[in-house]
Design a protein around this motif. Sequence first.
Motif, short mmCIF file in Angstrom:
data_model
loop_
_atom_site.label_atom_id
_atom_site.label_comp_id
_atom_site.label_asym_id
_atom_site.label_seq_id
_atom_site.Cartn_x
_atom_site.Cartn_y
_atom_site.Cartn_z
N GLY A 476 37.98 51.85 39.30
CA GLY A 476 36.87 51.08 39.81
C GLY A 476 36.19 50.17 38.81
N VAL A 477 36.59 50.23 37.55
CA VAL A 477 35.98 49.40 36.51
C VAL A 477 36.92 48.26 36.17
CG1 VAL A 477 35.06 49.32 34.16
CG2 VAL A 477 34.70 51.35 35.58
N LEU A 478 36.44 47.02 36.34
CA LEU A 478 37.23 45.82 36.05
C LEU A 478 36.76 45.24 34.73
CD1 LEU A 478 39.34 43.80 37.15
CD2 LEU A 478 37.44 42.52 38.15
N ARG A 479 37.68 45.13 33.78
CA ARG A 479 37.34 44.56 32.47
C ARG A 479 37.17 43.04 32.61
NH1 ARG A 479 36.14 47.77 28.11
NH2 ARG A 479 37.07 46.18 26.79
N PRO A 480 36.36 42.43 31.74
CA PRO A 480 36.10 40.99 31.90
C PRO A 480 37.21 40.08 31.40
CG PRO A 480 34.87 41.87 30.03
CD PRO A 480 35.50 43.05 30.71
N GLN A 481 38.11 40.58 30.55
CA GLN A 481 39.09 39.71 29.91
C GLN A 481 40.11 39.18 30.92
OE1 GLN A 481 38.34 42.79 28.74
NE2 GLN A 481 37.17 42.25 26.91
N SER A 482 40.59 37.98 30.65
CA SER A 482 41.62 37.35 31.47
C SER A 482 42.54 36.57 30.55
CB SER A 482 40.97 36.40 32.48
OG SER A 482 41.95 35.67 33.19
N TYR A 483 43.84 36.69 30.77
CA TYR A 483 44.82 36.07 29.88
C TYR A 483 45.81 35.21 30.66
CZ TYR A 483 42.91 39.58 26.76
OH TYR A 483 42.05 40.35 26.02
N LEU A 484 46.43 34.30 29.94
CA LEU A 484 47.40 33.40 30.54
C LEU A 484 48.51 34.17 31.24
CD1 LEU A 484 48.63 30.57 30.94
CD2 LEU A 484 49.62 30.77 28.63
N SER A 485 48.98 35.23 30.62
CA SER A 485 50.07 36.01 31.22
C SER A 485 49.66 36.60 32.55
CB SER A 485 50.50 37.12 30.25
OG SER A 485 51.61 37.82 30.75
N ASP A 486 48.40 37.02 32.68
CA ASP A 486 47.93 37.54 33.97
C ASP A 486 48.02 36.49 35.06
OD1 ASP A 486 47.09 40.06 32.83
OD2 ASP A 486 45.37 39.00 31.99
N GLN A 487 47.50 35.30 34.74
CA GLN A 487 47.52 34.21 35.72
C GLN A 487 48.95 33.88 36.14
OE1 GLN A 487 43.45 33.53 35.89
NE2 GLN A 487 44.83 32.04 36.78
N ALA A 488 49.82 33.72 35.12
CA ALA A 488 51.16 33.22 35.40
C ALA A 488 52.05 34.27 36.05
CB ALA A 488 51.79 32.72 34.09
N GLN A 489 52.02 35.52 35.55
CA GLN A 489 52.91 36.53 36.12
C GLN A 489 52.50 36.91 37.53
OE1 GLN A 489 55.67 37.12 35.02
NE2 GLN A 489 55.68 36.98 32.78
N LEU A 490 51.21 37.00 37.80
CA LEU A 490 50.81 37.26 39.17
C LEU A 490 51.17 36.09 40.07
CD1 LEU A 490 49.56 38.93 41.35
CD2 LEU A 490 47.28 38.20 40.58
N GLY A 491 51.00 34.86 39.57
CA GLY A 491 51.40 33.69 40.35
C GLY A 491 52.88 33.70 40.68
N LEU A 492 53.72 34.05 39.72
CA LEU A 492 55.16 34.11 39.96
C LEU A 492 55.51 35.22 40.94
CD1 LEU A 492 56.37 33.47 36.30
CD2 LEU A 492 56.85 32.00 38.27
N GLY A 493 54.82 36.35 40.84
CA GLY A 493 55.05 37.43 41.80
C GLY A 493 54.69 37.01 43.22
N LEU A 494 53.58 36.30 43.37
CA LEU A 494 53.17 35.83 44.69
C LEU A 494 54.16 34.80 45.24
CD1 LEU A 494 49.38 35.49 43.93
CD2 LEU A 494 50.40 37.11 45.55
N LEU A 495 54.67 33.97 44.36
CA LEU A 495 55.66 32.97 44.78
C LEU A 495 56.92 33.66 45.28
CD1 LEU A 495 56.05 29.91 44.91
CD2 LEU A 495 56.90 29.98 42.56
N GLU A 496 57.33 34.72 44.61
CA GLU A 496 58.51 35.46 45.05
C GLU A 496 58.23 36.21 46.35
OE1 GLU A 496 62.14 36.32 45.47
OE2 GLU A 496 61.59 35.27 43.61
N LEU A 497 57.00 36.68 46.52
CA LEU A 497 56.65 37.34 47.78
C LEU A 497 56.69 36.34 48.94
CD1 LEU A 497 55.80 39.90 49.22
CD2 LEU A 497 53.44 39.45 48.54
N HIS A 498 56.30 35.10 48.68
CA HIS A 498 56.45 34.07 49.71
C HIS A 498 57.93 33.88 50.07
CE1 HIS A 498 56.19 30.35 51.96
NE2 HIS A 498 57.05 29.81 51.12
N ALA A 499 58.80 33.88 49.05
CA ALA A 499 60.23 33.72 49.31
C ALA A 499 60.78 34.88 50.13
CB ALA A 499 61.00 33.60 48.00
N ALA A 500 60.22 36.07 49.95
CA ALA A 500 60.71 37.24 50.66
C ALA A 500 60.17 37.33 52.08
CB ALA A 500 60.34 38.51 49.89
N THR A 501 59.02 36.71 52.34
CA THR A 501 58.38 36.88 53.65
C THR A 501 58.25 35.60 54.45
OG1 THR A 501 56.16 36.51 52.72
CG2 THR A 501 56.99 38.79 52.74
#
Length: 687
Positions: A476-501
């Motif tokens: 339940g605790v969300l840390r404040p930090q955000s990194y380029l890898s988070d943005q990009a890897q989640l974006g790529l995962g979502l893009l692949e989920l679009h391809a699957a669905t």
Amino acid sequence: MSLTTLDAADRSPNRLARETSPYLLQHAHNPVDWYPWGAEALARARALDRPILLSVGYATCHWCHVMERESFEDAAIARQLAEGFIAIKVDREELPDVDHVYMRALQALTGRGGWPMNMFLTPALKPFFGGTYFPPRPRPGASSFSEVLTAVRQAWQHERAEVEAQAETLYELLEQGVAAVSARPQPPHARVHSMALDALEERFDATHGGFGTAPKFPQGPLLQYLLALAASGQERAREMLLPTLRRMAEGGVYDHLGGGFARYSTDARWQVPHFEKMLYDNAQLARVYAGASRLSGEPRLRFVAEDTLAYLLREMHPAAAPDAFASAQDADAEGEEGRFHVWTLAQLQASLGGDAAAAATLYGATAEGNWAHGRNVLERRDPERVRKALGLEEPAFAAWELSVRERLYAARGQRVWPLTDDKVLADWNGLALRALAEAGRLLEREDLVAAAARLARFLLGTQVREDRVHHAWREGVLRPQSYLSDQAQLGLGLLELHAATGDAEWLRHAQRLAEGVMRRHHDAAEGFFDSEPAPTLPLRARDLQDGAVPSGTAAACELLLRLSGPCGRAEWRDAAVAALQRLGELMERAPLGVPALLHAQLLAELGADLALPAPGGETLWALARRSLAPLATLLRDEPEAWPLLEGRRAGEAYLCRQSACELPARDEATLRAQLQELHPGVPAARD
């Protein structure tokens, strides 16, 4: 196993008891007066004018556990630290930017790195001395930790000018390292992929697979690059990829009872692992094995892909987040590395009775043990010999082996389990999202696609705020930090989920994250930075080389290249290509260190978009969806919904490069031919 197993539970907790990181909580009852990284510790160091001991590790790190037992649980060491230092503990997985900056300093000082990392900093956060594991007593060539603390304190008190000079020199080296990325811009050579294959062949182990000698790491980004090259028709890539995957799946680095891969092999044969299991390794390897099974048609590769994902889905869900994945499982159990995983012959006999002898042969177990003290790491080198000895046909043998696995897994489950670090990291979960979605569509496993969708909803609802992806969440605790890898890897995962669905919701979310990449992490003159500017770090983190995961820059380039066509954002492609154009020298000099950059470069050269306007065209969509096409990005939505679809007819398929499309495919044969031209290394029959 509890996250905070304590040998001294009666001690008063230190400041780390208020943290959520499992690694920091492991140290919450040390006698050391630890601070977490942050303003309080840094202000205290400045006020007292004391050097900082920055100690960095992670919850499943074997030598971190050892140093805690030997030194950080020692009252005399705690007094030394309290009298002369400000002691800061950092979870490298939670604060990768802090780890990256000071790991580069350690490597500049000593020529090597690793964890635990113990660096000494000035109150201005400039490093001047450090090392990894320090023993409790002196050894030949190694001072004890107590001696190190004494020497550093004396130098700080009596040789301050020299210490400050060392810190300034090292800091300048770090600054120059960041600046050098843009100081030597050089476009990739026209033969950069052939040159990379040349370099890889020199390091390839033709006998055991993999690259180099012991220790051997799975190198997920490198294997994914080889898969893309093999699909594009590079036979040399195929000849290194497939033997490596086969040998890895035979050795003890693969868990033959529960599925999944250990962090690395201590030997060249993939026999004896470092037993720690990481989410990022298993997500990437499941994806590679799924793709390679479509490339080769080998059932064993498919089995390993599905078995690895089954392991993640069975064992790696945090209790507080059943749709997400924990970060790692420890190598140690009951204070001993490998204890949970290894077997004596007597233990096999107790669990299997009359099947024990054949199972011991199947898994390479002997009375002497292939590891230590009569214990065996299970391998699976020659199942055909065992099948013939049992006189079983293949289906019956498979059923027998499944029964053996289930009984041994159940028996192992009665042991004390290794610790699971249950924090949820956005970029590693992004890798898992991509693996579930891609394996689900390639292997036609809708349950895996459904698991990917559940994971995506959790991440979007829990760790995404507007267009920023927060790196770490736990209970339940969300840390404040955000990194380029988070943005990009989640974006790529979502893009692949679009391809699957074919669900455009996921594509819209990916587009929003790409916008965040450009807004927060891109500099037109410098390229991409891993972190946003942070007041508590002297340098902004940027690492172009892949570690166990692709670099943030490589992932960002891939995301922008894949989305630029569907979203009609030519400036995104321009930003990615410009970043790659500056890094040709690095690609040529160190291809084993930057395979994800090379993969992004291959995508920039050969990549295409496959647009299938809906509704209609279901047979074309089904063909595209199950095709191994690592250089194609699938787009499925109503006409006019996306710039690339404008003016396209529903029910047809359009293969496009930089928005210039071939004649539409109206039947499977035409689309198959277009995909074959794009991916000549993929057998047409497997599409």
